[in-house]
Every structure is written in structure tokens, then in C-alpha cells.
Design a protein around this motif. Structure first.
Motif, PDB file in Angstrom:
ATOM      1  N   ILE A  61       0.861  -1.188   0.000  1.00 18.75           N
ATOM      2  CA  ILE A  61       0.000   0.000   0.000  1.00 18.75           C
ATOM      3  C   ILE A  61       0.895   1.236   0.000  1.00 18.75           C
ATOM      4  O   ILE A  61       1.804   1.328   0.832  1.00 18.75           O
ATOM      5  N   VAL A  62       0.656   2.181  -0.909  1.00 21.99           N
ATOM      6  CA  VAL A  62       1.388   3.453  -0.827  1.00 21.99           C
ATOM      7  C   VAL A  62       0.441   4.542  -0.344  1.00 21.99           C
ATOM      8  O   VAL A  62      -0.762   4.504  -0.602  1.00 21.99           O
ATOM      9  N   GLY A  63       0.999   5.512   0.394  1.00 22.81           N
ATOM     10  CA  GLY A  63       0.203   6.651   0.836  1.00 22.81           C
ATOM     11  C   GLY A  63      -0.651   6.379   2.051  1.00 22.81           C
ATOM     12  O   GLY A  63      -1.679   7.035   2.257  1.00 22.81           O
ATOM     13  N   GLU A  81      13.535  -3.453  -3.809  1.00 23.44           N
ATOM     14  CA  GLU A  81      14.823  -3.596  -4.481  1.00 23.44           C
ATOM     15  C   GLU A  81      15.561  -4.831  -3.943  1.00 23.44           C
ATOM     16  O   GLU A  81      16.093  -5.628  -4.707  1.00 23.44           O
ATOM     17  N   ASN A  82      15.534  -5.006  -2.627  1.00 17.98           N
ATOM     18  CA  ASN A  82      16.268  -6.086  -1.984  1.00 17.98           C
ATOM     19  C   ASN A  82      15.707  -7.470  -2.202  1.00 17.98           C
ATOM     20  O   ASN A  82      16.435  -8.421  -2.444  1.00 17.98           O
ATOM     21  N   VAL A  83      14.361  -7.613  -2.051  1.00 19.21           N
ATOM     22  CA  VAL A  83      13.755  -8.943  -2.107  1.00 19.21           C
ATOM     23  C   VAL A  83      13.711  -9.438  -3.547  1.00 19.21           C
ATOM     24  O   VAL A  83      13.985 -10.602  -3.823  1.00 19.21           O
ATOM     25  N   GLY A  84      13.377  -8.555  -4.476  1.00 18.91           N
ATOM     26  CA  GLY A  84      13.237  -8.987  -5.866  1.00 18.91           C
ATOM     27  C   GLY A  84      12.009  -9.856  -6.025  1.00 18.91           C
ATOM     28  O   GLY A  84      12.096 -11.057  -6.267  1.00 18.91           O
ATOM     29  N   TYR A  85      10.833  -9.236  -5.875  1.00 14.76           N
ATOM     30  CA  TYR A  85       9.576  -9.997  -5.992  1.00 14.76           C
ATOM     31  C   TYR A  85       9.332 -10.427  -7.435  1.00 14.76           C
ATOM     32  O   TYR A  85       9.634  -9.680  -8.366  1.00 14.76           O
ATOM     33  N   ASP A  86       8.750 -11.606  -7.588  1.00 16.50           N
ATOM     34  CA  ASP A  86       8.327 -12.017  -8.927  1.00 16.50           C
ATOM     35  C   ASP A  86       7.109 -11.216  -9.339  1.00 16.50           C
ATOM     36  O   ASP A  86       6.911 -10.917 -10.500  1.00 16.50           O
ATOM     37  N   GLN A  87       6.285 -10.897  -8.348  1.00 15.21           N
ATOM     38  CA  GLN A  87       5.087 -10.119  -8.627  1.00 15.21           C
ATOM     39  C   GLN A  87       4.699  -9.299  -7.404  1.00 15.21           C
ATOM     40  O   GLN A  87       4.863  -9.766  -6.276  1.00 15.21           O
ATOM     41  N   ALA A  88       4.231  -8.075  -7.643  1.00 13.99           N
ATOM     42  CA  ALA A  88       3.767  -7.260  -6.517  1.00 13.99           C
ATOM     43  C   ALA A  88       2.435  -6.617  -6.896  1.00 13.99           C
ATOM     44  O   ALA A  88       2.296  -6.050  -7.977  1.00 13.99           O
ATOM     45  N   TYR A  89       1.447  -6.768  -6.022  1.00 17.42           N
ATOM     46  CA  TYR A  89       0.154  -6.097  -6.210  1.00 17.42           C
ATOM     47  C   TYR A  89       0.222  -4.810  -5.416  1.00 17.42           C
ATOM     48  O   TYR A  89       0.421  -4.838  -4.203  1.00 17.42           O
ATOM     49  N   MET A  90       0.091  -3.689  -6.130  1.00 14.29           N
ATOM     50  CA  MET A  90       0.314  -2.396  -5.473  1.00 14.29           C
ATOM     51  C   MET A  90      -0.970  -1.578  -5.445  1.00 14.29           C
ATOM     52  O   MET A  90      -1.711  -1.561  -6.436  1.00 14.29           O
ATOM     53  N   PHE A  91      -1.225  -0.919  -4.324  1.00 22.29           N
ATOM     54  CA  PHE A  91      -2.466  -0.162  -4.162  1.00 22.29           C
ATOM     55  C   PHE A  91      -2.202   1.208  -3.557  1.00 22.29           C
ATOM     56  O   PHE A  91      -1.305   1.357  -2.732  1.00 22.29           O
ATOM     57  N   GLU A 138      -3.747  12.929  -2.645  1.00 24.23           N
ATOM     58  CA  GLU A 138      -3.903  11.980  -3.769  1.00 24.23           C
ATOM     59  C   GLU A 138      -2.733  12.077  -4.747  1.00 24.23           C
ATOM     60  O   GLU A 138      -2.243  11.056  -5.246  1.00 24.23           O
ATOM     61  N   GLU A 139      -2.300  13.309  -5.030  1.00 21.85           N
ATOM     62  CA  GLU A 139      -1.209  13.504  -5.988  1.00 21.85           C
ATOM     63  C   GLU A 139       0.057  12.783  -5.551  1.00 21.85           C
ATOM     64  O   GLU A 139       0.747  12.150  -6.357  1.00 21.85           O
ATOM     65  N   THR A 140       0.372  12.895  -4.251  1.00 22.24           N
ATOM     66  CA  THR A 140       1.569  12.222  -3.716  1.00 22.24           C
ATOM     67  C   THR A 140       1.416  10.705  -3.834  1.00 22.24           C
ATOM     68  O   THR A 140       2.360   9.997  -4.198  1.00 22.24           O
ATOM     69  N   LYS A 141       0.211  10.206  -3.524  1.00 17.82           N
ATOM     70  CA  LYS A 141      -0.018   8.756  -3.629  1.00 17.82           C
ATOM     71  C   LYS A 141       0.240   8.291  -5.051  1.00 17.82           C
ATOM     72  O   LYS A 141       0.919   7.293  -5.280  1.00 17.82           O
ATOM     73  N   LYS A 142      -0.298   9.060  -6.012  1.00 19.23           N
ATOM     74  CA  LYS A 142      -0.149   8.672  -7.422  1.00 19.23           C
ATOM     75  C   LYS A 142       1.311   8.663  -7.833  1.00 19.23           C
ATOM     76  O   LYS A 142       1.780   7.737  -8.487  1.00 19.23           O
ATOM     77  N   GLU A 143       2.009   9.725  -7.427  1.00 24.49           N
ATOM     78  CA  GLU A 143       3.406   9.858  -7.819  1.00 24.49           C
ATOM     79  C   GLU A 143       4.231   8.700  -7.245  1.00 24.49           C
ATOM     80  O   GLU A 143       5.019   8.074  -7.955  1.00 24.49           O
ATOM     81  N   ARG A 144       3.996   8.344  -5.978  1.00 20.24           N
ATOM     82  CA  ARG A 144       4.732   7.231  -5.363  1.00 20.24           C
ATOM     83  C   ARG A 144       4.351   5.910  -6.020  1.00 20.24           C
ATOM     84  O   ARG A 144       5.203   5.045  -6.259  1.00 20.24           O
ATOM     85  N   PHE A 145       3.077   5.767  -6.295  1.00 22.53           N
ATOM     86  CA  PHE A 145       2.596   4.529  -6.928  1.00 22.53           C
ATOM     87  C   PHE A 145       3.353   4.277  -8.231  1.00 22.53           C
ATOM     88  O   PHE A 145       3.816   3.171  -8.501  1.00 22.53           O
ATOM     89  N   HIS A 146       3.508   5.345  -9.047  1.00 26.67           N
ATOM     90  CA  HIS A 146       4.174   5.174 -10.344  1.00 26.67           C
ATOM     91  C   HIS A 146       5.654   4.862 -10.202  1.00 26.67           C
ATOM     92  O   HIS A 146       6.194   4.043 -10.942  1.00 26.67           O
ATOM     93  N   ARG A 147       6.292   5.466  -9.198  1.00 26.95           N
ATOM     94  CA  ARG A 147       7.712   5.140  -8.969  1.00 26.95           C
ATOM     95  C   ARG A 147       7.866   3.680  -8.544  1.00 26.95           C
ATOM     96  O   ARG A 147       8.761   2.968  -9.003  1.00 26.95           O
TER      97      ARG A 147
END
Ligand code: SAH
Ligand code: SF4
Ligand code: F3S
Length: 437
Positions: free
Chosen positions: A304-306, A323-333, A352-361
Motif C-alpha cells: 500500500i502506498v500513501g 529492491e532487496n527482495v526482488g519480488y516475482d510479482q507485486a500487487y500495489m495499491f 492523492e497527488e503524492t499517492k499517485k506519484e509514489r505509486f508510479h515510482r
């Protein structure tokens, strides 16, 4: 008479819809391919984020209009969303075309609710207390797949992560008796299923509500004896996932080395505010141990971001874990306020803007990691269970790590285990060739 179920939300909800299907077919209905062919339409809902709820409300509106033209149609709405009292009341008042409103534990009586509506032509609403669950066994389940099947092992959740609505709509944890689980898995294997996923909001809590010593490791060992197949489970909680469980997975022959381990956040401060009960260090040590014992393991996660109070530095901690774990897949919200939860009352909500920006990174980083993980498979040979035809008429199937590989081959191989060498990959897909052909 035909029926159509539309389902939102998690795998548990998907599986609930298979149970609903079984109860509906008991009443003589058969499955329709779409809304237009169906006399009975069921919306099996989710309320984990605001977006999920908005979609359902939109759908009820559209179906209400359709019902004006087809008054004989029956509309049912239920599941997690209607388990919230105010939402059920709102739907009841605002949409008089809805015939059945049911709660998360009332899907087990759906056959009876349907009879009432068909006989009396009146609206029915049945919503029990989320904590009052009687597990109903021997419901004829309609399975959506021929090879893969879901099996419930524990219902509800006691964790009360501060952002999450699930404990309020699914109630307290209730484990299913081991004998019924064993019986269901045996039956599935006898009828040709080859890939079984055990379901629970926190499978690691399995058995804690029993008086005896039963736990999740014991269940896995018991199920491992039943034949040659693939056994998976989700979700796990990093707080309750002990090293002994990692060893159990390693020492069984059927349990796949695939672990869904929701991180939610990499910042100790936020993890604490989320009421998750672990630290970044503990999480990293656990994934390190998993890779040490099972080097070919695949790990996926939810993030979860934000979350309220999340600073740039907190977010960078999350990026660091990814970066460290190297997930095969991550579900991000992006964090979504859920009324009634503790985090909804927190004052330091993130814009909301900050959440969006972090989500994309985060998304960009995960894309890079997914590509890296896929590249590690290049040139290696995997056991693949053939599921059928995929894109460009190629066969498609999964490895024990749940990675999808596409390759050329004859459709007669459907349902078989074959060996495939990975020859190409991109961020989202893997391609290969059959070995021994
Ligand atoms: N029981 C599972 C997951 C349940 S919900 C577990 O604990 O892992 C699936 C995912 O939805 C969660 O893991 C979380 O990442 C996300 N989620 C839950 N509540 C949310 C909220 N209020 N806003 C955004 N995402 C949320
Ligand atoms: Fe929600 Fe947490 Fe329970 Fe998962 S463990 S369902 S995130 S309260
Ligand atoms: Fe949604 Fe209910 Fe699952 S809220 S995520 S369908 S438990």
C-alpha cells in the motif's frame, strides 16, 4: 432458467462465487455466458477499496434500467460490501429493483433466499452478524476450472490491520475442521484436479481457534500425503510465518515453493501504525531464509502506498525492500479510506497527488525487478502444468513457482506435466520450448 454471477475482490470471493453457483444450480438454473441470457444476476461484491464499491454501484444502476425492460429478471447483490449495514440500507432504499441482498455468511442460504423470491416475488434481505458464522459443509460447488481448485481452510480475520475493512465484514477467524479439508482435497484429486490452493486471509493462523495443537504446518504435512499434485496457499502474514514453516514447505513433496507474503510497507513506523506486528529487518530476514532454504522460490507481495503519515523516507524504505527482495510479482495499491477502520480517523492523510506519484515510482521499480526475475529463468528447464491455449495459439502453463510460460505444442497436452526450456522473456511474459519433442 439461466444465471450469471459477476464477482469482484479476492480469491476468497471468487471461490465464494463457486459455492453460490453450486447452490443456484441446485435450484435448476444453468450458467449463462453473459447478462443478457440470464434470468438471475448475482453481483458478489468487494469493499476493500472505494473503487471496488463505486464499480458495483454503477453496475446495480445499469441492471436496474435493464430490469425495467425485463421485469421477470431477479437481481441479487451481496458479499463484503452489503455486510456493511449502511451500505445494505442504501442499496435497499435507492434500488428497489434489487430482489436479494445477502451478507458474507448468508451466501450459504442463497438457495433458500432464491426460493422465497421466486415464490413471493418480494425483496429479501439476509445479513447475519459478521462474527456469527456456521461453516456449512457438503455444498455442491461449481468449479470454474478443470485443473486448478480453491479450498477454504480458514474464514475471517482477527488481525485488524488499521487500514483494512476485512475483519469487520468477514468476522473473526474460524478454522475449518481438518477432516473436511482432507476429504475435499481427496475428492478434487480423484476427479482430476492437479493444482490446489488453500485459502484464508491469514493461513498461518490456521488451527489457532481449536482446542488442540493443530496448526498450519500440520495441515500441510497431512495434505502432502494425499498424492502427487501441486499444493499452494495464500495469504501468509509475515508476523506469523515462522522458520519452521519454511522447513516444512521444503520437506514436503507437493507444496510449491511459491509464497505470497504481503509487505504493505517497508517503514517500521508505518508497519507499526498499520498494526502489522513486524519490522523491515524481520521481513528481510524471513525472505532471506526462504531463498536460502529454497533458492528457486518465488515470492510475491501486496503493497500500500500513501498510508496516513507516510513520508518520502518511509516510502523509500518500501522501495528499498522491493529492491532487496526482488519480488516475482507485486500487487500495489493506493491507500483508500475505509470508514470504520482506525486509519480512516488518522489526521495526516496523504494527498492523492503524492499517492499517485509514489505509486508510479514503485510500479517502475517493480517492472524492473520482474524483468530481472524473468531473466534469471532464461535457458533453464521447468516442469510446467499445461493449462490450455494462450496468446498466438501457443500452449500456456505454469511452473511450480506459478510463473506462466507460453510455448508451441499440441493441445492434447492439456492437463499434462511437461518440461519446458525458457528461450525468451519480457517484463510480463516468458516463452519457451518443449523438451523431448
Ligand atoms: N488478508 C490478506 C489480504 C487482504 S486484502 C493479507 O493480509 O495479506 C488484499 C490487499 O488489499 C491487502 O494486502 C492490502 O495490500 C490491500 N488493502 C487492504 N485495505 C486497503 C485499503 N484500505 N487501501 C488500499 N489497499 C488496501
Ligand atoms: Fe486485512 Fe490485515 Fe486481515 Fe489481511 S491480515 S485481511 S490486510 S486485517
Ligand atoms: Fe474484498 Fe471481501 Fe476479499 S472486501 S478483498 S472480497 S474479503
Amino acid at each position: 432458467m439461466k444465471y450469471f454471477i459477476e464477482v469482484w475482490g479476492c480469491q476468497m470471493n471468487e471461490h465464494d462465487a463457486e459455492t453460490l453457483g453450486g447452490l443456484i444450480e441446485k435450484k435448476g438454473f444453468t450458467k449463462a455466458d453473459n447478462y443478457n441470457d440470464a434470468q438471475l444476476i448475482v453481483l458478489h461484491t468487494c469493499c476493500i477499496r472505494a473503487k471496488a464499491e463505486d464499480k458495483v454501484i454503477g453496475r446495480i444502476g445499469a441492471l436496474s434500467k435493464l430490469k425495467k425492460k425485463r421485469p421477470e429478471m431477479i437481481i441479487a447483490v451481496g458479499g463484503c460490501m452489503t455486510q456493511q449495514e449502511e451500505v445494505a440500507k442504501y442499496i435497499e432504499k435507492r434500488f428497489d429493483k434489487v430482489d436479494i441482498i445477502y451478507g458474507t455468511h448468508n451466501l450459504n442460504e442463497f438457495d433458500n433466499l432464491l426460493s422465497t423470491v421466486m415464490e413471493n416475488k418480494s425483496q429479501v434481505k439476509s445479513i447475519s452478524d459478521a462474527d456469527q458464522m456456521d461453516i456449512r459443509e457438503y455444498i455442491p460447488i461449481t468449479r470454474n476450472d478443470k485443473l486448478k481448485a480453491f479450498v477454504n481452510i480458514i474464514y475471517g480475520c482477527n488481525n485488524y490491520c488499521s487500514y483494512c475493512i476485512v475483519p469487520y465484514v468477514r468476522g473473526r477467524e474460524k478454522s475449518r475442521e481438518i477432516a473436511y479439508i482432507v476429504e475435499e482435497v481427496k475428492e478434487l484429486l480423484d476427479s482430476g484436479f492437479k493444482d490446489i490452493t488453500l485459502l484464508g486471509q491469514n493461513v498461518n493462523s490456521y488451527g489457532k481457534d481449536f482446542k488442540d495443537e493443530t496448526n498450519f504446518s500440520m495441515l500441510l504435512k497431512e495434505l502432502d500425503r494425499l498424492g502427487d499434485y501441486r499444493l499452494r496457499f495464500m495469504s501468509s502474514h509475515p508476523r506469523d510465518f515462522d522458520l519452521e514453516l519454511v522447513d516444512t514447505i521444503k520437506n514436503t513433496k507437493n507444496v510449491c515453493h511459491q509464497i505470497h507474503l504481503p509487505l504493505q510497507s517497508g517503514s517500521d513506523k508505518i508497519i507499526k501504525e498499520m498494526n502489522r506486528g513486524y519490522t523491515k529487518e524481520h521481513y528481510l530476514a524471513l525472505t532471506e531464509y526462504i531463498y536460502k532454504v529454497m533458492p528457486e522460490a518465488t515470492i510475491s507481495t501486496d503493497i500500500i502506498v500513501g498510508f496516513p503519515g507516510e513520508t518520502e523516507n518511509d516510502f523509500l524504505d518500501t522501495m528499498d525492500v522491493v529492491e532487496n527482495v526482488g519480488y516475482d510479482q507485486a500487487y500495489m495499491f493506493m491507500y483508500s479510506i475505509r470508514e470504520g477502520t482506525r486509519a480512516a480517523k488518522m489526521e495526516n492523510q496523504v494527498p492523492e497527488e503524492t499517492k499517485k506519484e509514489r505509486f508510479h515510482r514503485l510500479l517502475e521499480l517493480q517492472k524492473k525487478k520482474s524483468l530481472e526475475r524473468n531473466s534469471e529463468m532464461q535457458g533453464k528447464i521447468y516442469e510446467v502444468l499445461v493449462e490450455g491455449l494462450g496468446e498466438k495459439n501457443r500452449l500456456t502453463g505454469r511452473t511450480r513457482g506459478n510463473k506462466v510460460i507460453n510455448f508451441k505444442g499440441d493441445i492434447s497436452l492439456e492437463g499434462e506435466l511437461v518440461m519446458v526450456k525458457v528461450t525468451d522473456y519480457n517484463t510480463w511474459s516468458l516463452y519457451g520450448e518443449l523438451i523431448g519433442e
